[in-house]
Design a protein around this motif. Structure first.
Motif, mmCIF file in Angstrom:
data_model
loop_
_atom_site.group_PDB
_atom_site.id
_atom_site.type_symbol
_atom_site.label_atom_id
_atom_site.label_comp_id
_atom_site.label_asym_id
_atom_site.label_seq_id
_atom_site.Cartn_x
_atom_site.Cartn_y
_atom_site.Cartn_z
ATOM 1 N N CYS A 178 0.262 -2.142 -5.568
ATOM 2 C CA CYS A 178 -0.112 -1.096 -4.624
ATOM 3 C C CYS A 178 -1.612 -0.805 -4.713
ATOM 4 N N GLY A 179 -2.118 -0.665 -5.929
ATOM 5 C CA GLY A 179 -3.546 -0.419 -6.108
ATOM 6 C C GLY A 179 -4.398 -1.563 -5.590
ATOM 7 N N THR A 199 -7.087 -1.078 -2.575
ATOM 8 C CA THR A 199 -8.474 -1.517 -2.741
ATOM 9 C C THR A 199 -8.908 -2.399 -1.576
ATOM 10 N N THR A 200 -8.032 -3.293 -1.160
ATOM 11 C CA THR A 200 -8.314 -4.131 0.010
ATOM 12 C C THR A 200 -8.583 -3.273 1.234
ATOM 13 N N MET A 244 -7.191 4.753 -4.353
ATOM 14 C CA MET A 244 -7.309 3.802 -5.468
ATOM 15 C C MET A 244 -7.161 4.533 -6.798
ATOM 16 N N GLY A 245 -7.805 5.701 -6.901
ATOM 17 C CA GLY A 245 -7.716 6.485 -8.125
ATOM 18 C C GLY A 245 -6.297 6.953 -8.402
ATOM 19 N N SER A 277 0.826 -1.209 0.000
ATOM 20 C CA SER A 277 0.000 0.000 0.000
ATOM 21 C C SER A 277 0.858 1.256 0.000
ATOM 22 N N VAL A 278 2.028 1.183 0.618
ATOM 23 C CA VAL A 278 2.930 2.339 0.643
ATOM 24 C C VAL A 278 3.712 2.401 -0.668
ATOM 25 N N ALA A 279 4.420 1.319 -0.999
ATOM 26 C CA ALA A 279 5.104 1.138 -2.289
ATOM 27 C C ALA A 279 6.319 2.035 -2.472
#
Length: 524
Positions: A350-351, A355-356, A131-132, A46-48
């Motif tokens: 990451c996306g 989303t999760t 997410m966008g 999520s950070v990436a």
């Protein structure tokens, strides 16, 4: 007698995170099977490492390489304060609702519902727009891959127009939603691949790019050169330019609260949650800084990077740096395409993780009846035990956020501004509540800051306020419709509606997190 013994044995065998969940008044609905490494994998994804790549070009132009590189160090320093504050709260409240649940309990019975309401909606706005942001980054990276693969901008390559770009953007979100309708173990498996992909891929890019890009810029240029570009940005003030150059770092270093959203699905979450939060910060700060240093060393011609007639149409500065390095050394762009694929896959993972996280936030808020049509969004798939409806709700909103791509040039700036202010702003509410609450009212978990919590929370809160304010600033002058950062207007409208809803109606019925059963005596 035997019944009492059985209940006692069951309590002893109960996972520590599940036990705390029961103490807080919730029953275990989601499947608790995630390990520390799986939780860390999703959180780190999520950070990436590469998340700030689209902002590298603008940040470099605002104030030069020194401001960008040392700005990362400054942001990292303050990010640790935020991470420590959230880790302590996560250890005490290992629930999927995380931030807004924490806000409700830490703010007390009088202010809890209002704090919870504000935090819940800030968090929802942040993660859904996140997410966008990842979909836009992924679409842009794929746009560059296609362009270089078909002959470059100078050689008649295919540069995806706005309509195709939007189609790629929407396609990525739909794919993430489809994958998130399967059991969480699938996402965890993919994110285990992700963490190794980003670590190994990051090392390949960090080490190989400066080697290929010979000759490189001198260290004095990378670490000490300061240069503003008022002729292209319209920004005359040097302090203003420095503030904008640090946006890359501020955007890249959040999302680590994903571990908290997964606590109801993680074994020993009161311990693994804080570890995942802090570990993800540590990994991404080191790899991220090294990545941007490698990019900066590999610059050949700074002004050419922004030329709309260059090989990448001036659309993505790091893509041009990669092209110049490989084409200059080997007279072809194959290596640049491979490196861009590494970055694109990172965006994809990451996306998927964001989303999760977004679906869990919407699910938790719906469970507590804090969102319209809550019974629909809180439904859990009977077999897979995932909030499927919440997943598709988040996907639909993210797609709507991207529709201005067809007309405006600053969609990415607006989306990341909305995401950062919502997501990071959501951190501020429970941290402030923790700062001002009486210590005797707090039941610490295994990770506890003790007397250090007040200065840590104070610094964290002030830093969050500063970060959110910077993302409201115009990024180019003079102000024009096509380059206007519409995030302040979009946020003002959304937050005004949310506050009106609260004062006119929601305050009468929204009481914060709704318990499945009453808490036990002595529990917070």
């Amino acid at each position: 007698m035997n019944t009492n013994v059985s209940i006692t044995q069951q309590a002893l065998e109960m996972d520590s995170g599940e036990k705390r969940l029961h103490e807080l008044g919730y029953k275990q609905e989601l499947r608790r099977e995630m390990t520390l490494f799986k939780t860390l994998a999703i959180t780190f994804s999520s950070v990436a490492v590469f998340s700030g790549t689209p902002l590298y070009g603008p940040s470099l132009r605002y104030a030069g390489p020194a401001s960008l590189i040392w700005g990362w160090v400054v942001v990292t320093f303050f990010t640790w304060f935020v991470g420590l504050a959230l880790a302590e709260i996560c250890s005490s409240f290992p629930t999927t609702g995380s931030l807004y649940f924490w806000a409700a309990h830490l703010a007390g019975p009088k202010w809890g519902p209002f704090a919870s309401w504000c935090c819940a909606w800030l968090e929802t706005i942040g993660v859904v727009s996140g997410m966008g942001a990842q979909a836009y980054s992924g679409a842009q990276a794929l746009q560059m891959i296609i362009l270089l693969s078909t002959g470059t901008n100078k050689g008649g390559g295919y540069f995806a127009p706005r309509s195709v770009f939007l189609a790629i953007y929407m396609g990525l979100i739909i794919i993430w939603a489809v994958l998130n309708t399967f059991a969480l173990n699938l996402i965890a498996f993919l994110d285990i691949i992700s963490i190794w992909w980003q670590v190994i891929g990051g090392m390949v890019v960090i080490i190989m790019l400066p080697i290929v890009a010979q000759p490189t810029k001198p260290a004095s240029y990378v670490f000490t050169h300061f240069e503003t570009s008022p002729e292209s940005t319209g920004i005359q003030s040097k302090p203003y330019a420095i503030i904008l150059s640090v946006l890359l770092s501020s955007y890249s270093l959040y999302g680590y609260d994903t571990a908290a959203h997964l606590t109801e699905e993680t074994k020993g979450a009161d311990r693994t949650g804080p570890i995942a939060i802090l570990s993800s910060i540590g990994i991404v700060t080191l790899f991220g800084w090294a990545y941007y240093i490698a990019l900066t060393f590999s610059i050949h011609d700074l002004n050419y990077l922004y030329d709309v007639n260059n090989e990448t149409a001036g659309a993505l500065v790091p893509a041009q740096i990669l092209y110049d390095a490989f084409h200059g050394r080997f007279n072809n762009s194959a290596g640049a395409i491979v490196f861009l694929c590494i970055i694109w896959v990172s965006y994809f993972f990451c996306g998927l993780s964001v989303t999760t996280s977004a679906a869990r936030v919407v699910y938790a808020l719906s469970r507590d009846r804090g969102i319209p049509f809550s019974p629909i969004w809180r439904r859990v798939h009977p077999k897979r035990k995932v909030p499927t409806n919440a997943v598709w709700f988040c996907a639909a909103i993210s797609i709507i956020l991207g529709l201005p791509i067809l007309k405006l040039d600053v969609v990415f700036t607006a989306i990341i501004s909305i995401s950062t202010i919502g997501w990071v702003g959501g951190y501020a509410v429970p941290i402030f509540a923790r700062l001002v609450m009486a210590e005797e009212n707090f039941k610490p978990g295994p990770f506890y800051l003790g007397k250090a919590r007040r200065p840590i929370c104070l610094v964290a809160f002030l830093w969050i306020c500063y970060t959110c304010s910077t993302f409201l600033l115009p990024t180019t002058y003079p102000l024009q419709w096509k380059t206007f950062n519409y995030a302040p207007i979009a946020l003002a409208v959304a937050l005004t509606l949310i506050m009106l809803w609260w004062f006119l109606d929601a305050r009468k019925w929204f009481k914060g997190p709704v318990r499945d059963f009453e808490k036990q005596d002595g529990d917070i």
